[in-house]
Each structure stands twice: as structure tokens, then as C-alpha cells.
Design an enzyme around this catalytic site. Structure first.
Site, PDB file in Angstrom:
ATOM      1  CD  GLU A  87      -2.471  -1.578   2.544  1.00 15.17           C
ATOM      2  OE1 GLU A  87      -2.086  -0.945   3.539  1.00 15.17           O
ATOM      3  OE2 GLU A  87      -3.322  -2.485   2.607  1.00 15.17           O
ATOM      4  CD  GLU A 233      -3.764  -6.484   3.198  1.00 17.88           C
ATOM      5  OE1 GLU A 233      -4.386  -6.054   4.196  1.00 17.88           O
ATOM      6  OE2 GLU A 233      -2.575  -6.236   2.987  1.00 17.88           O
TER       7      GLU A 233
END
Length: 462
Positions: A87, A233
Site C-alpha cells: 500500500e 486483502e
């Protein structure tokens, strides 16, 4: 990130027993990777954000691919994806963004192609949902943030040229809470009274479809309407957050997994299979709690390999528990508790706080599974957590606490609050290299991934 970790071979066996064909490993230490050799399990490995600048050259990328990917493939370890950072464009999760990831993406993929691995191993960047502008009320309003729009377009072009997927991390429980929505909107079982009708007439009755299609709209506006979108995720914590409990986690997966395996797609992409990486395999009592205690409680397993709730990893929605880890060795069944000497509460409070600085006391927080305990039980919980983290070592004074504690043979667990006995840690039982060794930063331990017909597990940032 756990104080005691399962032996790598035990974890791989757990994946195989549950029919899980893929795993994501964030730190690829030698003993962990060796356990996957010849297993047939496909792996995703990650390059940490902090080292991206070290390989931001053509030669640096070539050297990394040679020493890592080529080496693993020669050892019969199947590498499917390389994640460029974690991320890296997220301003909400990290204290800084790592915009160099876009350049590293191209360099790593070019190096993979040059080495002859490009058809088998793809590079991509995992993103958090905050790559989108905030406050969009409909999926069709979504677009990439202005500060990263050019980098996202650049990345999408690289992915298109190499037939690599976009990867997005999203958590419905956090989304509905942050946007003050009905918690029912986080589930996919059709019980929410809240819904969104987009300008194109598409109806959204759950957060998953809303978030997924929002990213699709941003991709379309960025010139990549047809790229595959993988959910990197997704999960539901069981403690430390509003509505984070075992019952809701079980309910979430019972609607999510059959939905994914049905190949129904989403309103904007109907009948298109979606791959979903489930976050995560195990709870992690050493995970940092910058954003809340829930960060330690994402696992579908406790860190001893015992399932926390029913979840059908085949995606059929059956009312079953997943397979339990085999061959786990526990420490002796004994607990460290408060001796209830309250003559000096200042001393008791000091020892309580000292224990919780090293051990995981997040379940004692508001809304936690142990928030109902009495004062004495709270102290006992903290003392025992510390005692177990220290592997019950009496010679290290793990159960002294300035004369306020004692070791007992009777389990003090009460209701939903579990006073655990830890397992024998992997470094001792395996007598191999420490998990997360070779200078690799230790991070979260695992995640699961769901393919259209297959469930895949992600071994998180080790």
C-alpha cells in the site's frame, strides 16, 4: 508478528489440508521459503516499502530478480506475483507515501521478462482503497486522488502491457464505520436496509460491491477498463473494534466466500470471476496498534493453529471449522495470575502497565472480548499474557511482578475471554533460522485468498 510462531512446515501442511493453493509471504526468510518447496502452492512475495529505493535502478532490479525469483524457481518454489511495496500510495496507513513504487514496478517487471520469468511471475502494486478520492456517494463518481493520478495511469499502462492485475485492499467493516453507514451494509447476505442506486441504474446492497466497482470506475477513467482487479486483502477482525467479534466474522465469511466462488461478479462486472485474498491466517499479538487494537485480531486462526470460528474454505458455505494445525507443541498448562494483594494499588497498576507494554492486552479494551473482567481479573489477564510471551520462564522472573503474582494449574478463562497458554515457539521447536530473519522487517503473518473455485492463503508480512 507473534511472540510464538508455528513451525513453517506445520503451516504449509495446514494450507495443504485446507486445499489452499496460494499464499502471500511478505518476508521470505530461508526456512519459511524452504517449507514451500515442492508443495505446489503458488506464492506472492513482497518487497518492503523501505527498500524500494534500493532497487530503483535497472541493475538493482535485475540483481533482485536473479537472487530472489530465479533462486526460488530453481528450488521448485512457485512464485506467482511480486508485490511492489505494501500500500505504498496510502497516506492514511503510513507516515509517508512511497511514490517510487511506480518506477520500481516497471523495473522489476522488465527484469522478470528479461530473465524469462515474465509469463509465470507478474509484478503489481497492492493499494488501499484510499487511492480513490474520498466521499464519493456512488461508484461512478470514483476517481484516483489528484496527487497520484499520473502515477496510477503510469502503473495501469505497465500492468496492461504485461497482463498483470490491479490489486486493491478493502475492509467493509472499516468502510461502513468511517462513513457512518448501517453495519448491515458490510455483510453480503442481503439484510441491509441501506442501498445505493447509481446513475446507470445499478443497485448496490453491500460495501464489497460498492468498493470494488468504485475502483473499476477509477480504472476506467484511468484508461484501463478491462484489467483484472484482484482483492489483495479483505477480512473481519474479531476483537478491538465496534462489531468486531467471532459471530460477525463467521457471518461475514459465510456470505463472502460462496459469493466469490459463485462467479457472479459485481453489478458493473457481472459474471466475471473475482480473486480474493483473505486477511488473515492468524492473529498477531505483536502487530503495532497505531490504528486500533483490532489490528492484532484479523486471523481466522489463533496463533496456535486453532480455528477461531466456523468458515468453509471451499466456498460452499457449509457450517464447518477449517482443519486444525497438526503437531503443535504447547507449553505446560499453567497460568500466571494476580494474587489479589490490593494493599498497594499504585504498585499493582504499575506492574499491570508494565506487563501490557510487552504483552498483548488489547482484548481488555472497550468492546473487547475481555472488557467485562473485574479489576483483579484484568490484572491476572495482563500478568498471564506477559508470562506466556516470556515462554513461562521462571528464571526470567516472568511471574513475579514484585511479589504480586503466582503460577496456578487451573485455567482462569471466563466466558468469551480466553487466558491463553502459548505454543512452543518455532525458533525453538524447528531449531532453524528465525522467521523473518536475514534483516527482513517482521510484519503481519498471514492472509487467505479466494479464487473463483479455490481458497488461497496469504502469509502476511512476516
Amino acid at each position: 508478528m507473534t511472540s510464538q510462531r508455528l513451525i513453517p512446515s506445520t503451516v504449509v501442511d495446514l494450507f495443504l489440508q485446507n486445499g489452499i493453493p496460494e499464499v502471500k509471504v511478505f518476508s521470505y526468510s530461508e526456512n519459511v521459503m524452504k517449507a514451500f518447496s515442492g508443495s505446489g502452492i503458488g506464492l506472492t512475495i513482497s518487497i518492503p516499502n523501505e527498500v524500494l529505493h534500493n532497487i530503483n535502478t535497472t541493475n538493482g532490479a535485475r540483481e533482485w530478480v536473479q537472487k530472489t525469483i530465479t533462486s526460488f524457481l530453481l528450488k521448485n518454489i512457485d512464485i506467482k506475483y511480486v508485490n511492489i511495496g505494501a500500500e505504498p500510495f496510502s497516506p492514511s496507513f503510513w507516515s509517508k507515501t512511497y511514490l517510487v513504487a511506480a518506477d520500481v514496478l516497471k523495473m522489476i517487471q522488465d527484469a522478470l521478462n528479461e530473465a524469462g520469468h515474465g509469463d509465470k511471475t507478474k509484478a503489481t502494486i497492492p493499494h488501499l482503497i484510499d487511492i480513490l478520492k474520498p466521499n464519493n456517494t456512488k461508484p461512478s463518481e470514483a476517481e484516483f486522488r489528484d496527487d497520484i493520478k499520473d502515477l496510477m495511469i503510469q502503473s495501469l499502462q505497465i500492468l496492461k502491457e504485461n497482463n498483470s492485475p490491479v490489486m486493491i485492499d478493502m475492509f467493509p467493516i472499516l468502510f461502513v464505520n468511517e462513513n457512518n453507514l448501517d453495519i448491515e451494509f458490510a455483510f453480503m447476505d442481503g439484510k441491509s436496509s441501506y442501498f445505493v442506486v447509481d446513475d446507470n441504474g445499478l443497485n448496490y446492497t453491500n460495501a464489497f460491491d460498492f468498493m470494488y466497482d468504485s475502483v473499476l470506475w477509477a480504472m476506467k477513467k484511468g484508461g484501463a477498463p478491462d484489467l483484472k482487479l484482484v482483492v489483495g486483502e479483505i477480512g473481519w477482525p474479531t476483537d478491538g473494534y465496534p462489531n468486531a467479534n467471532l459471530t460477525n466474522a463467521e457471518r461475514f465469511y459465510k456470505s463472502l466466500l460462496p459469493r466469490v466462488t459463485s462467479n457472479r461478479g459485481t453489478p458493473l462486472r457481472p459474471d466475471v470471476p473475482i480473486d480474493v485474498y483473505i486477511h488473515s491466517l492468524c492473529d498477531e499479538n505483536k502487530m503495532k496498534t497505531k490504528f486500533g487494537a483490532f489490528q492484532r485480531h484479523w486471523g481466522i486462526y489463533r496463533n496456535d493453529g486453532e480455528p477461531k470460528f466456523k468458515i468453509d474454505l471451499s466456498g460452499q458455505g457449509r457450517d464447518v471449522y477449517p482443519t486444525t494445525a497438526k503437531g503443535v507443541t504447547y507449553m505446560p498448562k499453567r497460568w500466571c495470575i494476580f494474587n489479589e494483594d490490593t494493599s498497594n494499588l499504585t504498585k499493582v497498576n504499575y506492574e499491570f502497565e508494565a506487563a501490557c507494554r510487552e504483552a498483548d492486552c488489547t482484548s481488555l479494551g472497550p468492546g473487547g472480548s475481555c472488557c467485562h473482567l473485574t479489576y483483579n481479573q484484568n490484572v491476572s489477564y495482563a500478568f498471564n499474557r506477559y508470562f506466556q510471551v516470556k515462554s513461562q520462564k521462571e528464571d526470567s522472573k516472568a511471574c513475579q511482578f514484585n511479589g504480586l503474582a503466582k503460577v496456578v494449574p487451573d485455567n482462569p478463562s471466563t466466558g468469551m475471554c480466553i487466558f491463553p497458554v502459548e505454543i512452543l515457539e518455532a525458533e525453538v521447536a524447528d531449531r532453524g533460522a528465525s522467521i523473518g530473519s536475514h534483516g527482513k522487517r517482521v510484519h503481519r503473518v498471514s492472509k487467505l485468498v479466494l479464487f473463483p473455485l479455490l481458497l488461497i492463503i496469504y502469509l502476511g508480512y512476516w
